[in-house]
Design a protein around this motif. Sequence first.
Motif, PDB file in Angstrom:
ATOM      1  N   VAL A  66      25.324  31.177  37.299  1.00 40.71           N
ATOM      2  CA  VAL A  66      26.254  31.252  38.439  1.00 40.71           C
ATOM      3  C   VAL A  66      25.781  32.276  39.465  1.00 40.71           C
ATOM      4  CG1 VAL A  66      28.574  32.017  39.057  1.00 40.71           C
ATOM      5  CG2 VAL A  66      28.246  30.458  37.160  1.00 40.71           C
ATOM      6  N   LYS A  67      25.696  31.824  40.710  1.00 45.49           N
ATOM      7  CA  LYS A  67      25.252  32.737  41.768  1.00 45.49           C
ATOM      8  C   LYS A  67      26.416  33.080  42.699  1.00 45.49           C
ATOM      9  CE  LYS A  67      20.799  32.703  40.764  1.00 45.49           C
ATOM     10  NZ  LYS A  67      21.107  32.710  39.334  1.00 45.49           N
ATOM     11  N   LYS A  68      27.517  32.314  42.539  1.00 49.96           N
ATOM     12  CA  LYS A  68      28.599  32.453  43.508  1.00 49.96           C
ATOM     13  C   LYS A  68      29.947  32.530  42.794  1.00 49.96           C
ATOM     14  CE  LYS A  68      28.743  29.789  47.586  1.00 49.96           C
ATOM     15  NZ  LYS A  68      28.911  28.474  48.218  1.00 49.96           N
ATOM     16  N   VAL A  69      30.755  33.542  43.157  1.00 51.26           N
ATOM     17  CA  VAL A  69      32.109  33.639  42.613  1.00 51.26           C
ATOM     18  C   VAL A  69      33.089  33.552  43.784  1.00 51.26           C
ATOM     19  CG1 VAL A  69      33.763  35.110  41.390  1.00 51.26           C
ATOM     20  CG2 VAL A  69      31.377  35.082  40.668  1.00 51.26           C
ATOM     21  N   LEU A  70      34.095  32.695  43.671  1.00 51.98           N
ATOM     22  CA  LEU A  70      35.071  32.530  44.757  1.00 51.98           C
ATOM     23  C   LEU A  70      36.417  33.092  44.335  1.00 51.98           C
ATOM     24  CD1 LEU A  70      34.195  28.863  45.782  1.00 51.98           C
ATOM     25  CD2 LEU A  70      33.330  31.001  46.760  1.00 51.98           C
ATOM     26  N   GLU A  71      37.014  33.914  45.222  1.00 52.77           N
ATOM     27  CA  GLU A  71      38.320  34.507  44.915  1.00 52.77           C
ATOM     28  C   GLU A  71      39.308  34.148  46.033  1.00 52.77           C
ATOM     29  OE1 GLU A  71      36.723  38.069  42.011  1.00 52.77           O
ATOM     30  OE2 GLU A  71      37.533  38.658  43.943  1.00 52.77           O
ATOM     31  N   PRO A  72      39.954  32.984  45.916  1.00 51.04           N
ATOM     32  CA  PRO A  72      40.781  32.502  47.025  1.00 51.04           C
ATOM     33  C   PRO A  72      42.105  33.238  47.212  1.00 51.04           C
ATOM     34  CG  PRO A  72      40.872  30.977  45.184  1.00 51.04           C
ATOM     35  CD  PRO A  72      39.836  32.003  44.828  1.00 51.04           C
ATOM     36  N   LEU A  73      42.543  34.009  46.176  1.00 48.28           N
ATOM     37  CA  LEU A  73      43.833  34.707  46.313  1.00 48.28           C
ATOM     38  C   LEU A  73      43.636  36.196  46.620  1.00 48.28           C
ATOM     39  CD1 LEU A  73      45.826  33.150  43.313  1.00 48.28           C
ATOM     40  CD2 LEU A  73      45.512  32.264  45.626  1.00 48.28           C
ATOM     41  N   ALA A  74      42.396  36.563  46.989  1.00 50.63           N
ATOM     42  CA  ALA A  74      42.058  37.986  47.129  1.00 50.63           C
ATOM     43  C   ALA A  74      42.863  38.717  48.201  1.00 50.63           C
ATOM     44  CB  ALA A  74      40.565  38.125  47.413  1.00 50.63           C
ATOM     45  N   GLY A  75      43.508  37.983  49.106  1.00 53.64           N
ATOM     46  CA  GLY A  75      44.274  38.658  50.169  1.00 53.64           C
ATOM     47  C   GLY A  75      45.755  38.756  49.849  1.00 53.64           C
ATOM     48  N   LEU A  76      46.153  38.357  48.636  1.00 53.96           N
ATOM     49  CA  LEU A  76      47.596  38.268  48.347  1.00 53.96           C
ATOM     50  C   LEU A  76      48.088  39.322  47.363  1.00 53.96           C
ATOM     51  CD1 LEU A  76      48.198  34.423  47.845  1.00 53.96           C
ATOM     52  CD2 LEU A  76      48.015  35.704  49.979  1.00 53.96           C
ATOM     53  N   CYS A  77      49.384  39.663  47.503  1.00 56.00           N
ATOM     54  CA  CYS A  77      50.073  40.473  46.492  1.00 56.00           C
ATOM     55  C   CYS A  77      50.801  39.518  45.548  1.00 56.00           C
ATOM     56  CB  CYS A  77      51.077  41.414  47.146  1.00 56.00           C
ATOM     57  SG  CYS A  77      50.240  42.795  47.914  1.00 56.00           S
ATOM     58  N   LYS A  78      51.305  40.082  44.454  1.00 50.47           N
ATOM     59  CA  LYS A  78      51.900  39.257  43.392  1.00 50.47           C
ATOM     60  C   LYS A  78      53.045  38.377  43.898  1.00 50.47           C
ATOM     61  CE  LYS A  78      51.174  38.882  39.016  1.00 50.47           C
ATOM     62  NZ  LYS A  78      49.787  38.755  38.572  1.00 50.47           N
ATOM     63  N   ASP A  79      53.925  38.948  44.716  1.00 53.65           N
ATOM     64  CA  ASP A  79      55.079  38.152  45.150  1.00 53.65           C
ATOM     65  C   ASP A  79      54.622  36.958  45.998  1.00 53.65           C
ATOM     66  OD1 ASP A  79      54.510  40.254  47.187  1.00 53.65           O
ATOM     67  OD2 ASP A  79      56.063  39.188  48.300  1.00 53.65           O
ATOM     68  N   GLU A  80      53.500  37.114  46.722  1.00 51.66           N
ATOM     69  CA  GLU A  80      52.988  36.009  47.540  1.00 51.66           C
ATOM     70  C   GLU A  80      52.407  34.907  46.642  1.00 51.66           C
ATOM     71  OE1 GLU A  80      50.590  38.923  49.842  1.00 51.66           O
ATOM     72  OE2 GLU A  80      51.255  37.769  51.570  1.00 51.66           O
ATOM     73  N   VAL A  81      51.736  35.336  45.553  1.00 55.80           N
ATOM     74  CA  VAL A  81      51.186  34.338  44.623  1.00 55.80           C
ATOM     75  C   VAL A  81      52.335  33.551  43.987  1.00 55.80           C
ATOM     76  CG1 VAL A  81      49.716  33.950  42.597  1.00 55.80           C
ATOM     77  CG2 VAL A  81      49.247  35.857  44.114  1.00 55.80           C
TER      78      VAL A  81
ATOM     79  N   THR B 131      27.232  36.684  43.840  1.00 50.80           N
ATOM     80  CA  THR B 131      27.872  37.171  45.067  1.00 50.80           C
ATOM     81  C   THR B 131      29.328  36.697  45.093  1.00 50.80           C
ATOM     82  OG1 THR B 131      25.759  36.812  46.104  1.00 50.80           O
ATOM     83  CG2 THR B 131      27.608  37.237  47.585  1.00 50.80           C
ATOM     84  N   ILE B 132      30.224  37.618  45.455  1.00 49.03           N
ATOM     85  CA  ILE B 132      31.653  37.261  45.475  1.00 49.03           C
ATOM     86  C   ILE B 132      32.081  36.926  46.904  1.00 49.03           C
ATOM     87  CG2 ILE B 132      33.997  38.049  44.949  1.00 49.03           C
ATOM     88  CD1 ILE B 132      32.850  40.042  43.004  1.00 49.03           C
ATOM     89  N   PHE B 133      32.747  35.787  47.071  1.00 48.56           N
ATOM     90  CA  PHE B 133      33.330  35.415  48.364  1.00 48.56           C
ATOM     91  C   PHE B 133      34.844  35.469  48.217  1.00 48.56           C
ATOM     92  CE2 PHE B 133      29.163  33.602  48.141  1.00 48.56           C
ATOM     93  CZ  PHE B 133      28.646  33.790  49.413  1.00 48.56           C
TER      94      PHE B 133
ATOM     95  N   ARG C 246      36.802  24.315  50.567  1.00 44.52           N
ATOM     96  CA  ARG C 246      35.862  23.298  51.099  1.00 44.52           C
ATOM     97  C   ARG C 246      34.637  23.954  51.727  1.00 44.52           C
ATOM     98  NH1 ARG C 246      40.549  20.741  52.668  1.00 44.52           N
ATOM     99  NH2 ARG C 246      40.405  21.515  54.803  1.00 44.52           N
ATOM    100  N   ASP C 247      34.873  25.076  52.432  1.00 48.93           N
ATOM    101  CA  ASP C 247      33.747  25.759  53.093  1.00 48.93           C
ATOM    102  C   ASP C 247      32.725  26.294  52.092  1.00 48.93           C
ATOM    103  OD1 ASP C 247      34.891  25.310  55.497  1.00 48.93           O
ATOM    104  OD2 ASP C 247      35.699  27.347  55.766  1.00 48.93           O
ATOM    105  N   HIS C 248      33.175  26.602  50.862  1.00 51.05           N
ATOM    106  CA  HIS C 248      32.258  27.264  49.919  1.00 51.05           C
ATOM    107  C   HIS C 248      31.755  26.390  48.788  1.00 51.05           C
ATOM    108  CE1 HIS C 248      33.838  30.879  51.901  1.00 51.05           C
ATOM    109  NE2 HIS C 248      32.665  31.376  51.579  1.00 51.05           N
ATOM    110  N   VAL C 249      32.385  25.249  48.577  1.00 54.09           N
ATOM    111  CA  VAL C 249      31.938  24.407  47.450  1.00 54.09           C
ATOM    112  C   VAL C 249      31.279  23.143  47.999  1.00 54.09           C
ATOM    113  CG1 VAL C 249      32.677  23.189  45.360  1.00 54.09           C
ATOM    114  CG2 VAL C 249      33.853  25.284  46.043  1.00 54.09           C
TER     115      VAL C 249
END
Length: 420
Positions: A173-188, A5-7, A32-35
């Motif tokens: 692995v049951k869990k995948v975390l994508e912490p930058l999923a809300g960002l565009c390249k310039d924000e990263v 599952t992807i978060f 912290r909320d997910h790990v």
Amino acid sequence: MSIATIFRYLKPEVSPREDPEVFVKSVRSFIRDHVRSEDKVEIMVSGGVDSAVTATLFHLEIGDRLYVSHIDTGFMRLIRGREESEMIAEKFSDFKNFNLINARNLFYEKVMAIPDAEQKRRGFRTAYEIITDQQMVESNCNVMTQGTILPDIIETDGGIKSQHNVHLRFSKVKKVLEPLAGLCKDEVRRVAEFLWSRYKMKVLENVSRRQPFPGPGLSVRTVSTITPEKLKIEKMANDTVEQMIDEYTEERFGTNLYIDEKTGEQMPFQSFAATFDDEFIKRTDEIASLLKERTRKGIRYKILNTKVTGVRDGKRVYSHPLCIESDAKLGYDILDRLGIEIPAETSLSRVLYKVGSKVGPLGYVVAIRSVNSIDAINATVNEIPIKTIGRIADEIVKRYGVKEVYWDISPKPPATIEYE
Ligand code: XMP
């Protein structure tokens, strides 16, 4: 094996454009909320800014419970003559659990000798899944994290791009975390700059100014069937193009990546070479009259015998590139129009303009591509003087003996940035 599952941290309250420090605090709280304290997390790093930032954020939050791996697929770049995988290993030397995996044989077995672009991507994905899963079993990790960003999600869901790392199946692995999923390249990039200024970790040094590089690497730039010789040409031609366009950009802007502060547009967003077999198909008269009508000049043309990707009505399509050649020098007033009008009025989605002046002995054609973009969803041609492109083409013909070199004058849409 099952799909995890992807978060995704899709809606940060504060963009890094406004305040990178607040963003970093909020993303650390997402982690912290997910790990849980007993979890071990794996990340596969590509050398690019997205995975480097993700690895740093996890490292700050969970320290040595982060396991970092880089796969040497055999399709990574040469950078100024050095293998990129070696350079990545050096950059991650601050991370205790770093592992460089040489998986060239498996990737070559799954990807070489396949002409079809989608099948090649599937082969790459299979090898990536096998190696990633093996690695996570070995490091005993139960959570995975990835540097996926918003344009990756939009384009994959919209059917424009097929990523090598989505919906992978894993044993543990049951869990995948994508912490930058809300960002565009310039924000990263802004997050990278902030983290570098605060923590000075080697992995972030100059990383914010690196150009994106596709996960399947040079396998998508060695167009159609890959052979060892063709891949070797591609590696060297790509290195030459990156280096010479970097030098031109440095000279023009005083930096190798100029970012327009107002729009976020990056110049260049990406520069590279793609290598094709020197095979052409029959011409069509419809194109002859169209070229004559639009340019009022004597234009010769041929059509490459391979299909490359484009975007039509928001979907990924495949069509042949049109190669044009003219004795009169064509300027961007004409080239820009052709890059838009040919795809709009024919079934072809790319236009390549011949800039290589000599004919080499090896049966390959190289395309030089350099585009400007904010987020890779749209891209315009980086209007480098044709004389400069001609010099790069001459170097490629002289050093590597390929037959012809072209300059890609196609915006996205209707073309894509890459060719497969
Ligand atoms: P296209 O060719 O679809 O590329 O216009 C848009 C952006 O995505 C990069 N790209 C990829 N990145 N895995 C990645 O991580 C991939 O499979 C992949 N395919 C394309 C491309 O280099 C450009 O920046």
